[in-house]
Design an enzyme around this catalytic site. Structure first.
Site, mmCIF file in Angstrom:
data_model
loop_
_atom_site.group_PDB
_atom_site.id
_atom_site.type_symbol
_atom_site.label_atom_id
_atom_site.label_comp_id
_atom_site.label_asym_id
_atom_site.label_seq_id
_atom_site.Cartn_x
_atom_site.Cartn_y
_atom_site.Cartn_z
ATOM 1 N N HIS A 1 41.525 40.472 36.754
ATOM 2 C CA HIS A 1 40.845 39.610 35.790
ATOM 3 C C HIS A 1 39.333 39.851 35.825
ATOM 4 O O HIS A 1 38.751 39.936 36.908
ATOM 5 C CB HIS A 1 41.116 38.139 36.099
ATOM 6 C CG HIS A 1 42.562 37.834 36.342
ATOM 7 N ND1 HIS A 1 43.562 38.283 35.521
ATOM 8 C CD2 HIS A 1 43.171 37.128 37.327
ATOM 9 C CE1 HIS A 1 44.730 37.857 35.985
ATOM 10 N NE2 HIS A 1 44.513 37.162 37.086
ATOM 11 N N TYR B 1 43.468 42.219 31.757
ATOM 12 C CA TYR B 1 43.947 41.133 30.902
ATOM 13 C C TYR B 1 43.272 39.841 31.336
ATOM 14 O O TYR B 1 42.723 39.757 32.447
ATOM 15 C CB TYR B 1 45.475 40.998 30.968
ATOM 16 C CG TYR B 1 46.055 40.931 32.367
ATOM 17 C CD1 TYR B 1 46.175 39.727 33.042
ATOM 18 C CD2 TYR B 1 46.500 42.092 33.008
ATOM 19 C CE1 TYR B 1 46.722 39.670 34.320
ATOM 20 C CE2 TYR B 1 47.038 42.048 34.278
ATOM 21 C CZ TYR B 1 47.143 40.831 34.929
ATOM 22 O OH TYR B 1 47.674 40.782 36.202
#
Length: 312
Positions: free
Chosen positions: A288, A240
């Site tokens: 990330h 994400y």
């Protein structure tokens, strides 16, 4: 020292020229034919940009907006959210009994040029002397626990919006918008409690029980927006988006001109914070996709969709 002063004077001169040119352009062009009063407007058609940018996506949740169950099912595993879709909706509804039912956003206008500075937390901000340039913007978005005191010359003094999640929360003054980036259902419970009587989430969740913030300025990022950033801007790389990258794409939706500071690794290649000494020299970006995010910022800069200041 003389180089730093010359560089700072140069940055301020460039900013002044840009503002003057923006004013000239807004005066010389028919306003009813342009979406903003800037020299260049983000919302103007551009094939590369429009491939990623979707103006119809709602960046913020509101009392009258319901995400789909499909979006919920994408969002739920991000950090192991508990409960089903009905539980999620109840918690969101409860939060909106306390915070504004709809977000306060400055809308675009042919006679207005909305400028945004997005300030990340990279160690490359040290000794950058970007502070005055950052403070020059209308909207100044900071991320997580990014500090100001003692670093004003490099990071500026003003904040209009701070994007945070519970684990990164800090106290805010009465004029700053708290933009919650929710990654799990309990985040809604936390915000409701932290702004009122206090939140008790058990001994294993290291968050503050209470924070100082103006509940009338709370905004909540939309899980639909988070998925859109992941799918369209990051091409589904990583688990994400980071909070910092969410803040950057949010700025593209809130402003007509965007400047970005404090993103990427420091001069030694470490993903460090400007206010603290990095103890783990192998620190990466975890779930990330840091490298993908950084390349997209560079591409946005090359396409002249934002101004990317990489530090000295």
């Amino acid at each position: 020292m003389k180089f730093k002063m010359r560089a700072l004077i140069f940055l301020l001169c460039v900013t002044t020229i840009c503002v003057s040119w923006r004013g000239y352009m807004s005066f010389s062009l028919p306003q009813n034919k342009r979406p903003c009063a800037c020299e260049r407007c983000l919302s103007e058609d551009d094939p590369w940009f429009m491939k990623h940018f979707n103006k119809s996506v709602e960046p913020f949740l509101s009392a009258n907006y319901n995400i789909s169950e499909d979006i919920f099912n994408w969002w739920k595993p991000l950090q192991g959210a508990k409960g089903n879709f009905s539980t999620f909706r109840r918690k969101v509804e409860r939060l909106f009994l306390m915070v504004p039912p709809s977000p306060e956003v400055l809308e675009s206008s042919p006679d207005r040029c909305r400028t945004c500075a997005v300030v990340g937390n990279s160690g490359n901000l040290r000794k950058s002397h970007y502070g005055p340039l950052i403070d020059f913007h209308d909207v100044i978005i900071r991320v997580n626990a990014g500090q100001i005191k003692g670093y004003e010359a490099d990071v500026g003094t003003r904040t209009t919006h701070r994007v945070m999640y519970p684990e990164s929360s800090v106290d805010l003054d009465n004029t700053t918008h708290f933009v919650l980036a929710p990654f799990k259902t309990v985040d809604f419970d936390w915000l409701t409690g932290a702004l009122t009587t206090g939140f008790n989430g058990g001994p294993h969740w290291g968050v503050r029980s209470k924070i100082k913030a103006n509940k009338h300025l709370v905004m909540v990022l939309n899980p639909s927006f988070m998925r859109y950033v992941h799918d369209m801007w990051l091409e589904k790389k990583g688990d994400y988006p980071s909070t910092g990258f969410l803040a950057l794409i949010l700025a593209l939706h809130m402003c007509d001109e965007v400047s970005v500071f404090g993103y990427g690794a420091d001069s030694d290649g470490n993903w460090s914070h400007y206010w603290e000494e990095l103890m783990n020299k192998k620190l990466k970006t975890g779930a990330h996709p840091g490298d993908t995010e950084y390349r997209m910022i560079q591409e946005l800069d090359e396409q002249q969709k934002l101004n990317f200041y990489t530090g000295f």
